[in-house]
Write an enzyme that holds these catalytic residues in place. Structure first.
Site, PDB file in Angstrom:
ATOM      1  N   ARG A  60      11.200  12.081  12.129  1.00 38.36           N
ATOM      2  CA  ARG A  60       9.759  12.108  11.837  1.00 38.36           C
ATOM      3  C   ARG A  60       9.467  12.169  10.348  1.00 38.36           C
ATOM      4  NH1 ARG A  60       7.525  16.966  14.264  1.00 38.36           N
ATOM      5  NH2 ARG A  60       7.903  17.932  12.249  1.00 38.36           N
ATOM      6  N   TYR A 113     -13.055  -1.437   0.371  1.00 38.60           N
ATOM      7  CA  TYR A 113     -12.705  -1.723   1.760  1.00 38.60           C
ATOM      8  C   TYR A 113     -13.621  -0.939   2.696  1.00 38.60           C
ATOM      9  CZ  TYR A 113     -10.220  -1.437   6.182  1.00 38.60           C
ATOM     10  OH  TYR A 113      -9.906  -1.435   7.520  1.00 38.60           O
ATOM     11  N   ASP A 186      -6.570   1.584  -5.356  1.00 40.65           N
ATOM     12  CA  ASP A 186      -6.235   0.680  -4.260  1.00 40.65           C
ATOM     13  C   ASP A 186      -5.980  -0.683  -4.899  1.00 40.65           C
ATOM     14  OD1 ASP A 186      -6.147  -1.152  -2.186  1.00 40.65           O
ATOM     15  OD2 ASP A 186      -7.804  -0.248  -1.063  1.00 40.65           O
ATOM     16  N   LYS A 211      -0.903  -6.258   4.148  1.00 43.02           N
ATOM     17  CA  LYS A 211      -1.446  -7.448   3.524  1.00 43.02           C
ATOM     18  C   LYS A 211      -0.370  -8.206   2.746  1.00 43.02           C
ATOM     19  CE  LYS A 211      -5.419  -6.014   5.193  1.00 43.02           C
ATOM     20  NZ  LYS A 211      -5.196  -4.619   5.594  1.00 43.02           N
TER      21      LYS A 211
END
Length: 390
Positions: A60, A113, A186, A211
């Protein structure tokens, strides 16, 4: 296996394109294979003394395949703290805001975004964190909005989706740091091939790796890269580990495959976008072309200063006949794919106002274009025919 998140030394003799192509020169120590193995084990044996000399205990918080992809990303971003891969871009982005404390103040772009902007508006007030949205391409507006000592994070997106506005990263960093805040960027639409925000003064850079970093529309992933290891960076890593937000090993394996060709894909897709932007300027069916690579774009001068080897693979056009014509145009293309997302090798077209709703700064006549690697002549002819048909 290479050390986790370790970029090459500053005096590495090879170009980043070469290092990316060979995944930092990784060779599997067992098989001598030149491709990173896919490690899928979820648990690992303890040593006789009850320790974990392998460095792995449970899947994890950590994974060997993920570490390899993180090391390549850290190299590309020149991230001294390394990189952290997440299960999505939203998981990466929201972790940064989750790491803040009640009473903190955040500044974010008015043009950004839509999914993250909606999350910030809905979730931050519940956590006792105030958010103001400002035009980040206006540095005076940023200085007016910042609250010294209270603003803890300035989040910018450049180029800003879907208007492709440009924010001066170095100046935004100066303003943020003077007020005691961190700057996070970003950089999804730029990629580390065009822009490396950490070298311009940013503290954290985020990508939706879904992307252009992956570029094949078959992986959902996100990444954070850090300028330095400090208490905040360690908190980000701890939140990812405890929340189980790490990227899966198969997705990391696919992402590593894609990072090997990232410089080539970015070059081809950005060249195509630039050609389309110039060809649609003056088109009788197009009122505006939004692309920072155009000399008359409001952000061109700043983009030319902080972007290298191109201005990105994204552009938008505004259809002269209005919203209905824009929607009909998107429905009549044949080669362009009418779908959400961006950065893949296939070109996509989308009417963003339909997605973002009435609170969006996106004009209703705007079509967002993600340029792939198809022949530019074919892309232009297809969209030109659709525009003229409506």
């Amino acid at each position: 296996m290479s050390e986790p998140n370790a970029p090459p030394p500053p005096d590495a003799p090879f170009a980043k394109r070469s290092l990316a192509a060979q995944a930092l020169g990784h060779v599997d120590p067992v098989t001598r294979g030149v491709v990173t193995p896919l490690h899928v084990a979820t648990t690992f044996l303890r040593d006789p003394d009850n320790g974990y000399s392998s460095g792995f205990s449970y899947a994890r918080p950590d994974n060997a395949t993920v570490r390899e992809a993180e090391a390549v990303l850290a190299m590309l971003e020149e991230a001294q703290a390394g990189a952290l891969l997440f299960g999505s871009g939203m998981a990466a982005a929201t972790t940064v805001f989750t790491a803040l404390e009640p009473g903190d103040h955040v500044l974010a772009p008015r043009v950004m975004y839509w999914g993250l902007k909606h999350w910030l508006s809905a979730e931050m007030p519940r956590r006792g964190i105030a958010v103001d949205f400002v035009d980040m391409d206006d540095l005076a507006a940023l200085e007016r909005a910042i609250r010294p000592g209270t603003t803890k994070l300035v989040w910018i997106e450049t180029p800003g989706n879907p208007l492709w506005t440009i924010t001066d990263i170095a100046q935004a960093a100066r303003i943020a740091h003077a007020a005691g805040a961190r700057l996070a960027v970003d950089s999804t639409a730029a990629s580390p091939i065009h822009t490396r925000p950490l070298t311009l003064g940013a503290d954290i850079v985020m990508h939706s790796a879904t992307k252009i970093l992956n570029g094949h529309s078959d992986v959902v992933a996100g990444v954070l890269a850090g300028a330095r290891v400090d208490a905040f960076w360690e908190r980000l890593a701890a939140i990812r580990a405890s929340g189980g937000a790490i990227l899966g090993p198969f997705e990391a394996y696919l992402l590593m495959r894609s990072l090997r060709t990232l410089p080539l894909r970015v070059a081809a897709q950005s060249a195509g976008a630039a050609e389309l932007a110039h060809r649609f300027q003056g088109h009788p069916c197009v009122s505006h072309v939004l692309y920072p690579g155009l000399a008359d774009d409001p952000g061109h001068a700043v983009a030319a200063r902080q972007m290298e080897d191109g201005f990105g693979f994204m552009l938008s056009i505004r259809v002269a006949a209005g919203e209905a014509a824009a929607i009909r145009t998107a429905a009549r293309v044949r080669l362009w794919k009418r779908a959400t997302s961006l950065g893949g090798v296939e070109s996509l077209i989308e009417h963003r106002a339909s997605v973002e709703g009435p609170d969006s700064p996106c004009p209703p006549d705007l079509l967002r274009l993600s340029t792939g690697i198809e022949a530019v002549e074919d892309l232009f002819a297809d969209l030109d025919a659709a525009l003229r048909s409506v």
